[in-house]
Design a protein around this motif. Structure first.
Motif, short mmCIF file in Angstrom:
data_model
loop_
_atom_site.label_atom_id
_atom_site.label_comp_id
_atom_site.label_asym_id
_atom_site.label_seq_id
_atom_site.Cartn_x
_atom_site.Cartn_y
_atom_site.Cartn_z
N PRO A 1 0.73 -10.83 52.81
CA PRO A 1 0.53 -9.73 51.87
C PRO A 1 -0.96 -9.39 51.83
CG PRO A 1 0.87 -11.78 50.66
CD PRO A 1 0.97 -12.13 52.12
N ILE A 2 -1.30 -8.13 52.08
CA ILE A 2 -2.69 -7.69 52.15
C ILE A 2 -2.93 -6.63 51.07
CG2 ILE A 2 -4.52 -6.76 53.60
CD1 ILE A 2 -3.44 -9.43 54.58
N ALA B 1 0.54 -4.18 51.04
CA ALA B 1 1.40 -4.07 52.22
C ALA B 1 1.68 -5.47 52.75
CB ALA B 1 0.74 -3.21 53.29
N VAL B 2 2.92 -5.75 53.09
CA VAL B 2 3.31 -7.08 53.59
C VAL B 2 3.73 -6.93 55.05
CG1 VAL B 2 4.82 -9.06 53.26
CG2 VAL B 2 4.07 -7.72 51.28
N ARG C 1 13.97 -4.15 53.23
CA ARG C 1 12.75 -4.90 53.50
C ARG C 1 12.38 -5.81 52.32
NH1 ARG C 1 11.11 0.18 55.83
NH2 ARG C 1 10.06 0.71 53.88
N LYS C 2 12.58 -5.29 51.11
CA LYS C 2 12.29 -6.10 49.93
C LYS C 2 13.21 -7.30 49.87
CE LYS C 2 11.93 -5.70 44.90
NZ LYS C 2 12.11 -4.78 43.73
N GLN C 3 14.48 -7.10 50.20
CA GLN C 3 15.44 -8.20 50.20
C GLN C 3 15.05 -9.25 51.24
OE1 GLN C 3 17.79 -8.43 47.98
NE2 GLN C 3 18.69 -10.31 48.72
N GLN C 4 14.62 -8.79 52.43
CA GLN C 4 14.19 -9.74 53.47
C GLN C 4 12.98 -10.54 53.01
OE1 GLN C 4 13.52 -7.35 56.92
NE2 GLN C 4 15.70 -7.08 57.38
N LEU C 5 12.02 -9.85 52.36
CA LEU C 5 10.83 -10.54 51.87
C LEU C 5 11.21 -11.58 50.82
CD1 LEU C 5 7.78 -10.85 51.77
CD2 LEU C 5 7.72 -9.01 50.09
N LEU C 6 12.12 -11.20 49.90
CA LEU C 6 12.55 -12.16 48.89
C LEU C 6 13.26 -13.35 49.51
CD1 LEU C 6 13.92 -9.71 46.13
CD2 LEU C 6 11.80 -11.04 46.08
N GLN C 7 14.05 -13.09 50.54
CA GLN C 7 14.74 -14.20 51.22
C GLN C 7 13.74 -15.13 51.89
OE1 GLN C 7 17.53 -12.38 53.88
NE2 GLN C 7 18.95 -11.76 52.25
N GLN C 8 12.70 -14.55 52.53
CA GLN C 8 11.68 -15.39 53.16
C GLN C 8 10.91 -16.20 52.11
OE1 GLN C 8 9.27 -12.78 55.50
NE2 GLN C 8 10.82 -12.50 57.09
N GLN C 9 10.57 -15.55 50.99
CA GLN C 9 9.88 -16.29 49.93
C GLN C 9 10.75 -17.41 49.37
OE1 GLN C 9 8.76 -13.26 47.13
NE2 GLN C 9 6.98 -12.58 48.33
N GLU C 10 12.04 -17.11 49.18
CA GLU C 10 12.94 -18.16 48.70
C GLU C 10 13.05 -19.29 49.70
OE1 GLU C 10 16.59 -16.23 47.91
OE2 GLU C 10 15.89 -15.22 46.06
N LEU D 1 5.69 -4.24 59.88
CA LEU D 1 5.62 -3.94 58.45
C LEU D 1 6.99 -4.23 57.82
CD1 LEU D 1 4.08 -2.69 56.02
CD2 LEU D 1 5.00 -0.48 56.73
N ILE D 2 7.01 -5.14 56.83
CA ILE D 2 8.28 -5.49 56.18
C ILE D 2 8.33 -4.99 54.74
CG2 ILE D 2 8.67 -7.50 57.62
CD1 ILE D 2 7.65 -9.25 55.38
N SER D 3 7.17 -4.61 54.16
CA SER D 3 7.16 -4.04 52.82
C SER D 3 5.99 -3.06 52.73
CB SER D 3 7.03 -5.13 51.75
OG SER D 3 6.99 -4.55 50.46
#
Length: 294
Positions: free
Chosen positions: A287-288, A229-230, A119-128, A246-248
């Motif tokens: 992100p909340i 929580a993201v 999930r962290k990797q997916q979030l980083l990919q989306q942010q990138e 929930l992704i993070s």
């Protein structure tokens, strides 16, 4: 016909019976002969004095028999008590169960850690991806500004060249090109201004959505710190929420559940009036936190 054969065990018994009968007959014969003889005469010797008594033989005492050694009886091997054996068996079963539980817990922790890493990797990919998108937009804006500046320079050169022409003709041509160029520049400036306004509007409405969700958030009593929580939220054009994922995780399941409920309570979500900007809100990454960090 079947012949009866004497068994080896019966033959000695028959011989023994015959011998007993023979002995009995001999005994009867001797008994009869002994009674048939006349009695013997009685003779007596006279002594002037009694002879000395015969010396008694010395009787040697018999040696005491040696005591027979008692056989050594080895004690039987100790048998384990039933209650102790049962207790040991239960202890082994309990230890085996504890080892299995620890193994399962370790596997579950590894699985959760792998899921969190994914999930962290997916979030980083989306942010990138968002950062690349913003960088591309900024690059396009810079290119538009450079093109506009280049066209302004070209226009200046044309203006200098046109001055040599007939003033009227040059004026007409210049005015026409100037009007066209001015229109293009105005359009470029409007597009750049519109892009900046749209980016500003997008950020403002994302903040409004987070604020509305935060106003609906009921924090759990056992919450610790400022968890984050993201969620990935699919938003319809009407502001309704089609999906929440929930992704993070924040690491506190109670807080994650409270945020998900707050997102659903905040429906309809506020969307910008600009349709172009509103289309960007179809897939949101929110992100909340109880205390929003800048």
């Amino acid at each position: 016909m079947r012949e009866d054969k004497a068994s080896p065990g019966r033959l000695p018994a028959a011989i023994l019976a015959v011998l007993v009968h023979l002995l009995f007959i001999v005994f009867l014969i001797f008994s009869v002969n002994w009674k048939s003889h006349p009695p013997a005469p009685v003779m007596a010797d006279l002594w002037e004095a009694l002879p000395p008594p015969p010396a008694r033989p010395v009787v040697q005492p018999r040696p005491a028999p040696k005591p027979k050694p008692e056989p050594v009886v080895e004690p039987p091997p100790a048998q384990p008590r039933p209650d102790i054996a049962l207790k040991e068996k239960k202890q082994k079963e309990r230890e085996q169960k504890q080892r299995q539980e620890r193994k399962q817990q370790a596997q579950l922790a590894q699985q959760k850690q792998a899921e969190a890493q994914q999930r962290k990797q997916q979030l980083l990919q989306q942010q990138e991806a968002e950062q690349r998108k913003l960088a591309e937009q900024e690059k396009q804006q810079q290119k538009q500004q450079q093109d506009a500046k280049r066209k302004q320079d070209e226009l200046k050169h044309k203006q200098e060249a046109l001055r040599k022409l007939n003033e009227q003709q040059a004026r007409d041509i210049m005015n026409k090109e100037l009007a066209n160029e001015t229109s293009r520049l105005r359009q470029a400036e409007q597009a750049s201004r519109l892009g900046a306004e749209q980016a500003k509007m997008e950020a403002a409405y994302k903040e409004r959505i987070r604020s509305k969700i935060a106003s609906m958030l009921n924090l759990p009593e056992n919450m610790v710190g400022n968890p984050k929580a993201v969620f990935a939220v699919t938003v319809l054009p009407s502001g309704e929420v089609a999906q929440v994922k929930l992704i993070s995780s924040s690491g506190q399941p109670a807080y994650d559940t409270a945020v998900e409920r707050a997102i659903l309570k905040a429906v309809p979500l506020p969307l910008p009036p600009d349709k172009t900007v509103a289309a960007r809100f179809h897939d949101l990454v929110l992100p909340i936190q109880p205390k929003q960090e800048n």
